[in-house]
Design an enzyme around this catalytic site. Structure first.
Site: not given
Length: 836
Positions: A155, A222, A414
């Site tokens: 990520d 974020h 997910s």
């Protein structure tokens, strides 16, 4: 109160007052007065309010690679007991005055007690995942997670400003004392350095080997919402079990690896190349993780990316992708559009998970883009009140003032799916990807809308409650499977392929016409049953009209002709039919092919199972020499012989459990060596030496009486009549040997004498003990004189003599009756069923 004096009135008033105080305090603060009660079996906590979700029988997979091999049986209280407990205030009649006064005051101030139910039992519209967390907590507390699963998260980095993640890294209770989370390999050193992941966002083709860094922080905070939800997952919680002053901390069931592959900036994160993603996938593979989660969906084809995906597939590593947040080289992203993944239909280890925010009432529709429509920007309308693949998390993940979680709740699907797979892998670490897809296929109900049916890339809704029910209740039976039936015309186009950028039109692959039942193999292709049954034509002339024998032959030949439905192979116009020929309570993960193939031989006494599975049995030996024998006649005859021979201590063989196994163990060799030369010519000489010792002594006798047996021609037409003669001869020979040794009479006489003597000694000792106790009690009574005692003793002696004479007479009479019956007993004559 009126009849009491002043002092007693004061005592009564004080007693009533303190009783009311104690009852009120006990209700308001139950942990002060009483210890918390819970049922425990070997330190396994049982939650009584999970009666509708948790089965009473929890099966463990018996595998030597696992740590726990025992079987846990939990006896939870039924719902009727809970109702009785709730209504006890109005139905009980044994309450004293103080309890009735207390209940009256409590109902007056706090309302009816029935309306005050445990919060954990109230599962409303947005508390679905709280219920699931309770079930997962039940599984963990009962010792089901027995393994640790490694998860790699790809990520934009970690938001260390978040209180939960900061606590997760620092393990400081004072920082965030509302949660108790723990991970094994995450050690916090300093805010800009972590030792449990890498940063590959600056990697490209030039500096591919030297671009790694340890800076994993997310600048603007974020990112990493999926990671946060994963951390919030029940598999990471640390349970504190307090026993006196000791605290037992249970180890978590997950290891976390972090790889930062995407930029934090919204303007740049979609325009980056695919190299950081490939670098993170390679890093996760080197860490031997079991699950890889990417925060962005990949809708792009790259040779190097496909190669690493092949390696992950061969390594049995699960890859989970979200449906939204498209990532490609074009600076374009529309979170309101659900895109498919470019790996979804090519790799079975890739799970494409998405959800629709049905709680948002501002919009009624959502855009779904298919593969051939991405470049055209044409989207289908799909209503949000239908959940897609996985329920959205909704407000159940919102903790206190974390409003940003509610905003990104549709992206938690997910990540929450990771927790589901982690729970399964913690219980069954050796489960394959195909087995997991078979499990998930049962948790997907039928498609509800016609718009979604037209798209072959979407599988349907994923019902998490149904999945938990399969996981904890009965599971998928080892013999149950899903058959795939299709009714497609040649003009219908079902299989759509992925289009590259330079392609404008879709090459539609026509579907073959199929009006008969077809199955789906491992690769998702369809295979005709008739074409695969050519190897079984040898048995066709002996098959029956009901086709059940064909099913038996398919089971004996192997399971390669019966392939099982996978999640990724779902196409349009599919109908799922659940078939279970053997509904037994077995573990839902026992999905190996060896477990599905039932043994050919069943126990004689299991009549119900035998009749349900095999209504007819076929015997084909020596090039179909023997005809097909009816199963009912065969079993009735075998059961009759078993009962007759077991009563006399005669068995066929030590290893033969039923007539089929007996017939397969060279049953013809029991007849003798020279009775049928044709058999001996076909068989090897070594087989003639392996004659059962029980019947070997009868060979010489049978040689002299060969004329009593059937000829070869008669035996071909009536093969089992020889078996009846064989059993009768064995019985008569055994009887003669037993009578010659006089073993039966001598053993029975000694046994009866021993039993009579044993019972006589027992009765005599019991009477003597009663007499001693009675005499001792009489002598202790001092008010009796000597004359009275003498009369009592004489009376007792007279009673004992009468009892003794009566007992001796009864024994003598019983012995006379036995001798009379034995003298009149005639020898047992067993008629021969067949004679020449």
């Amino acid at each position: 109160m009126v009849l009491l004096n002043g002092k007693l009135k004061y005592i009564a008033v004080v007693a009533i007052f303190y009783n009311l105080i104690i009852l009120l305090v006990k209700e308001k603060f139950p942990y002060i007065c009483t210890k918390k009660k819970f049922h425990a079996i070997s330190n396994r906590i049982l939650y009584e309010y999970l009666n509708n979700f948790v089965s009473k029988d929890i099966f463990r997979r018996e595998d030597i690679t696992l740590k726990n091999l025992n079987f846990v049986q939990t006896n939870l209280k039924s719902d009727k007991d809970a109702e009785i407990k709730e209504n006890r205030d109005t139905q009980s009649v044994d309450d004293n005055m103080f309890q009735r006064v207390y209940k009256f005051i409590l109902n007056f101030f706090y309302g009816n007690k029935k309306n005050r139910i445990n919060k954990s039992m109230n599962y409303g519209k947005y508390d679905n995942f709280n219920k699931i967390n309770d079930i997962f907590e039940f599984m963990r507390n009962n010792g089901l997670p027995i393994n640790i699963t490694s998860v790699c998260l790809i990520d934009t980095g970690l938001n260390i400003k978040d209180a939960l993640i900061n606590y997760f890294l620092n393990h400081d209770i004072s920082t965030y004392n509302s949660y108790t989370y723990h991970s094994v390999n995450i050690n916090y050193k300093k805010p800009d350095s972590f030792n449990f992941g890498i940063n590959s966002e600056n990697c490209d083709e030039d500096n591919y080997s030297e671009c790694e860094s340890t800076f994993l922080e997310n600048h603007n905070g974020h990112g990493k919402y999926e990671d946060k939800s994963t951390i919030q997952g029940d598999s990471l919680k640390l349970i504190e079990k307090k026993y006196d002053k000791n605290v037992d901390l249970q180890r978590s069931g997950i290891d976390v690896e972090i790889c930062k592959a995407f930029n934090n900036s919204k303007e740049k994160k979609n325009s980056l190349n695919i190299i950081p993603v490939i670098k993170c996938l390679e890093y996760c593979k080197t860490k031997n993780v079991k699950i890889i989660h990417m925060d962005y969906n990949i809708n792009e084809q790259n040779e190097q990316l496909i190669q690493i995906m092949d390696d992950l597939k061969n390594s049995e590593i699960f890859v989970i992708l979200p449906s939204e947040k498209l990532f490609n080289e074009k600076p374009y992203e529309d979170n309101s559009v659900i895109y498919p993944s470019s790996f979804f239909e090519k790799f079975e280890n890739v799970f494409f998970i998405g959800s629709l925010d049905y709680s948002d009432m501002s919009s009624d529709d959502a855009d779904i883009a298919s593969n051939f429509q991405i470049q055209k920007n044409e989207y289908l309308k799909y209503r949000k009140n239908n959940v897609f693949l996985l329920d959205s998390i909704n407000s159940s993940l919102k903790k206190r003032d974390d409003h940003d979680i509610l905003y990104y709740e549709i992206k938690y699907s997910s990540a929450f799916f990771i927790n589901i797979i982690t729970i399964i892998l913690n219980i069954y670490p050796n489960m394959s990807i195909k087995e997991l897809r078979n499990i998930l296929s049962y948790s997907i109900p039928s498609k509800e809308t016609a718009q979604l049916k037209t798209e072959n890339i979407f599988e349907g809704n994923f019902d998490i409650n149904k999945f938990i029910h399969i996981l904890l209740n009965r599971g998928i039976n080892s013999s149950g499977f899903v058959r795939k039936y299709k009714d497609v015309t040649p003009n219908e186009s079902t299989n759509k392929i992925f289009l590259l950028e330079d392609q404008k039109d879709a090459d539609i692959e026509p579907q073959k016409d199929s009006s008969i039942d077809i199955y789906c193999d491992e690769g998702g292709s369809d295979e005709d049953i008739v074409s695969t049954s050519n190897g079984l034509d040898v048995y066709s002339e002996y098959s029956h009209s009901n086709n059940k024998s064909d099913q038996l032959l398919n089971d004996e030949k192997g399971l390669k002709y019966e392939t099982y439905k996978d999640l990724y192979s779902v196409k349009e116009n599919d109908i799922y039919v659940f078939e279970s020929n053997n509904p037994t309570n077995s573990s839902f993960m026992q999905m190996n092919y060896d477990d599905k193939i039932k043994s050919k031989y069943l126990d004689n006494l299991e009549e119900a199972n035998y009749q349900n599975h095999r209504t007819q049995f076929e015997i084909n030996r020596n090039d179909n020499r023997y005809p097909i024998i009816s199963e009912d006649n065969l079993r009735d005859r075998q059961n009759m012989h078993n009962i007759q021979m077991l009563n006399d201590g005669i068995n066929y063989s030590e290893n033969a459990n039923n007539i089929e196994e007996l017939y397969d163990n060279d049953f013809e060799d029991y007849r003798g060596k020279d009775l049928n030369p044709e058999y001996n010519k076909i068989r090897d000489n070594n087989n003639n030496k392996n004659i059962n010792k029980e019947f070997g002594i009868l060979n010489t006798w049978r040689k002299n009486n060969e004329g009593l047996y059937l000829s070869d021609s008669e035996e071909e037409s009536q093969p089992f009549k020889w078996m009846d003669m064989h059993v009768d001869d064995i019985y008569q020979d055994r009887k003669k040997r037993l009578k010659g040794n006089n073993y039966d009479n001598r053993n029975g006489r000694v046994r009866r004498i021993y039993e009579d003597n044993k019972r006589g000694r027992y009765i005599k000792n019991r009477n003597m003990q009663k007499k001693k106790n009675f005499d001792r009690n009489l002598k202790n009574k001092r008010y009796l004189n000597r004359r009275t005692k003498r009369h009592i003793n004489e009376k007792n002696k007279r009673i004992m003599r009468e009892k003794k004479n009566k007992y001796n007479n009864s024994v003598l009479k019983r012995n006379e009756m036995k001798s009379h019956n034995n003298s009149q007993k005639t020898p047992k004559i067993i008629p021969r069923k067949y004679s020449r």
